[in-house]
Motif scaffolding. Structure first.
Motif, PDB file in Angstrom:
ATOM      1  N   GLY A 114      69.932  47.753  43.099  1.00 40.13           N
ATOM      2  CA  GLY A 114      70.599  46.824  42.200  1.00 40.13           C
ATOM      3  C   GLY A 114      70.466  47.238  40.754  1.00 40.13           C
ATOM      4  O   GLY A 114      69.742  48.182  40.402  1.00 40.13           O
ATOM      5  N   THR A 115      71.158  46.519  39.901  1.00 37.05           N
ATOM      6  CA  THR A 115      71.128  46.792  38.469  1.00 37.05           C
ATOM      7  C   THR A 115      70.688  45.543  37.713  1.00 37.05           C
ATOM      8  O   THR A 115      70.727  44.432  38.244  1.00 37.05           O
ATOM      9  CB  THR A 115      72.517  47.221  37.964  1.00 37.05           C
ATOM     10  N   VAL A 116      70.287  45.740  36.479  1.00 35.88           N
ATOM     11  CA  VAL A 116      69.881  44.657  35.587  1.00 35.88           C
ATOM     12  C   VAL A 116      70.820  44.678  34.393  1.00 35.88           C
ATOM     13  O   VAL A 116      70.817  45.630  33.605  1.00 35.88           O
ATOM     14  CB  VAL A 116      68.421  44.822  35.128  1.00 35.88           C
ATOM     15  N   GLY A 136      73.846  45.378  34.422  1.00 30.98           N
ATOM     16  CA  GLY A 136      74.700  46.542  34.548  1.00 30.98           C
ATOM     17  C   GLY A 136      74.006  47.876  34.364  1.00 30.98           C
ATOM     18  O   GLY A 136      74.646  48.928  34.465  1.00 30.98           O
ATOM     19  N   LYS A 137      72.700  47.871  34.130  1.00 26.41           N
ATOM     20  CA  LYS A 137      71.959  49.111  33.928  1.00 26.41           C
ATOM     21  C   LYS A 137      70.955  49.313  35.059  1.00 26.41           C
ATOM     22  O   LYS A 137      70.504  48.358  35.685  1.00 26.41           O
ATOM     23  CB  LYS A 137      71.216  49.075  32.588  1.00 26.41           C
ATOM     24  N   ASP A 138      70.604  50.579  35.304  1.00 29.88           N
ATOM     25  CA  ASP A 138      69.606  50.868  36.315  1.00 29.88           C
ATOM     26  C   ASP A 138      68.266  50.254  35.909  1.00 29.88           C
ATOM     27  O   ASP A 138      67.902  50.278  34.722  1.00 29.88           O
ATOM     28  CB  ASP A 138      69.437  52.364  36.492  1.00 29.88           C
ATOM     29  N   PRO A 139      67.506  49.730  36.882  1.00 28.45           N
ATOM     30  CA  PRO A 139      66.205  49.141  36.534  1.00 28.45           C
ATOM     31  C   PRO A 139      65.189  50.220  36.181  1.00 28.45           C
ATOM     32  O   PRO A 139      65.383  51.409  36.465  1.00 28.45           O
ATOM     33  CB  PRO A 139      65.816  48.412  37.826  1.00 28.45           C
ATOM     34  N   CYS A 140      64.120  49.784  35.564  1.00 27.91           N
ATOM     35  CA  CYS A 140      63.022  50.708  35.254  1.00 27.91           C
ATOM     36  C   CYS A 140      62.408  51.238  36.534  1.00 27.91           C
ATOM     37  O   CYS A 140      62.379  50.564  37.563  1.00 27.91           O
ATOM     38  CB  CYS A 140      61.942  49.997  34.432  1.00 27.91           C
ATOM     39  N   THR A 141      61.903  52.449  36.482  1.00 29.24           N
ATOM     40  CA  THR A 141      61.216  53.046  37.622  1.00 29.24           C
ATOM     41  C   THR A 141      59.859  53.553  37.181  1.00 29.24           C
ATOM     42  O   THR A 141      59.600  53.746  35.987  1.00 29.24           O
ATOM     43  CB  THR A 141      62.032  54.202  38.219  1.00 29.24           C
ATOM     44  N   ALA A 142      58.980  53.750  38.149  1.00 26.77           N
ATOM     45  CA  ALA A 142      57.639  54.270  37.873  1.00 26.77           C
ATOM     46  C   ALA A 142      57.307  55.321  38.923  1.00 26.77           C
ATOM     47  O   ALA A 142      57.928  55.383  39.984  1.00 26.77           O
ATOM     48  CB  ALA A 142      56.607  53.149  37.896  1.00 26.77           C
ATOM     49  N   ALA A 143      56.334  56.171  38.619  1.00 26.33           N
ATOM     50  CA  ALA A 143      55.926  57.244  39.528  1.00 26.33           C
ATOM     51  C   ALA A 143      54.619  56.880  40.203  1.00 26.33           C
ATOM     52  O   ALA A 143      53.756  56.206  39.628  1.00 26.33           O
ATOM     53  CB  ALA A 143      55.789  58.543  38.753  1.00 26.33           C
ATOM     54  N   CYS A 144      54.466  57.323  41.443  1.00 24.33           N
ATOM     55  CA  CYS A 144      53.228  57.114  42.193  1.00 24.33           C
ATOM     56  C   CYS A 144      52.255  58.235  41.861  1.00 24.33           C
ATOM     57  O   CYS A 144      52.610  59.417  41.875  1.00 24.33           O
ATOM     58  CB  CYS A 144      53.533  57.091  43.690  1.00 24.33           C
ATOM     59  N   HIS A 145      51.016  57.866  41.538  1.00 19.70           N
ATOM     60  CA  HIS A 145      49.997  58.867  41.172  1.00 19.70           C
ATOM     61  C   HIS A 145      48.775  58.761  42.056  1.00 19.70           C
ATOM     62  O   HIS A 145      47.644  58.853  41.591  1.00 19.70           O
ATOM     63  CB  HIS A 145      49.599  58.686  39.695  1.00 19.70           C
ATOM     64  N   ARG A 146      49.002  58.601  43.365  1.00 19.42           N
ATOM     65  CA  ARG A 146      47.851  58.557  44.286  1.00 19.42           C
ATOM     66  C   ARG A 146      47.164  59.903  44.333  1.00 19.42           C
ATOM     67  O   ARG A 146      47.800  60.933  44.260  1.00 19.42           O
ATOM     68  CB  ARG A 146      48.328  58.175  45.690  1.00 19.42           C
TER      69      ARG A 146
END
Length: 221
Positions: A207-209, A211-221
């Motif tokens: 989905g979008t917020v 009309g823009k792509d939502p924020c993303t984060a990276a996994c650092h396990r």
């Protein structure tokens, strides 16, 4: 079976056995700032904000708040979308206790150690009727300590909430959620909107917020 991580849960009984942190190790009488939780939640703000929760806070050893929230297309929190009530509780820091709520179409009932501490029926904020995801976390309100206890200067880090177990019992009258095998086969596109919470869970943000792509984060396990 992979545990469900989408908005996969609705009517039933939710239970957790947990212990709130001591803001100073070995001294549970010292107050600070934290919010230690168990709740059911659906994508806040941008589409359908639905929430039922327990919040254990750092402003007292027996400080427990119960909440229900319901709002659509709400950009930020405001008092009219939430009904909160502080409830009688034992010392949340010195031992584990069982916190539970029963969510039904016409009522929500909260329990601590098997004792009913609150019930909500009709009127006011509507009882949520959309599925949500199960969440447990602990967080600090921020530098102004506007909620969760004003004495955040007492906090000693790291702090941790301890969770012994969580259980969900589906209501016999629930005919849709969770999906068979705890999969995603019964979920609508709306059920999967912004349902990724942890970058390590492998679920993309759908989905979008505005009309823009939502924020993303990276996994650092």
């Amino acid at each position: 079976t992979t545990p469900p991580r989408h908005n996969s849960f609705r009517y039933g009984r939710y239970e957790v056995r947990m212990k709130a942190p001591s803001v100073k190790p070995g001294n549970p009488s010292v107050d600070g700032n934290f919010i230690s939780t168990m709740f059911v939640y659906r994508d806040a703000k941008y589409k359908h904000w639905r929430e039922i929760d327990f919040e254990i806070t750092g402003d007292g050893p027996a400080a427990v708040t119960t909440n229900v929230l319901s709002a659509d297309n709400t950009d930020r929190w405001k008092s009219g979308i939430q009904e909160s009530r502080q409830v009688s509780a034992p010392n949340t820091r010195t031992d584990f206790h069982t916190y539970a709520f029963e969510w039904l179409p016409t009522s929500i009932t909260w329990y601590i150690d098997g004792e009913k501490v609150r019930q909500k029926t009709g009127g006011g904020v509507p009882i949520p009727d959309m599925s949500g995801k199960v969440m447990m976390n602990m967080w600090i309100f921020g530098e102004n300590y506007g909620f969760g206890g004003p004495q955040g200067h007492n906090n000693v880090y790291p702090m941790e909430s301890e969770y012994d177990w969580f259980r969900f019992y589906k209501w016999d009258g629930e005919t849709h959620y969770p999906c068979a095998g705890f999969g995603a086969g019964c979920l609508t596109s709306d059920d999967q909107y912004l349902s990724g919470n942890n970058p390590c869970d492998g679920i993309p943000q759908i989905g979008t917020v505005y009309g823009k792509d939502p924020c993303t984060a990276a996994c650092h396990r």
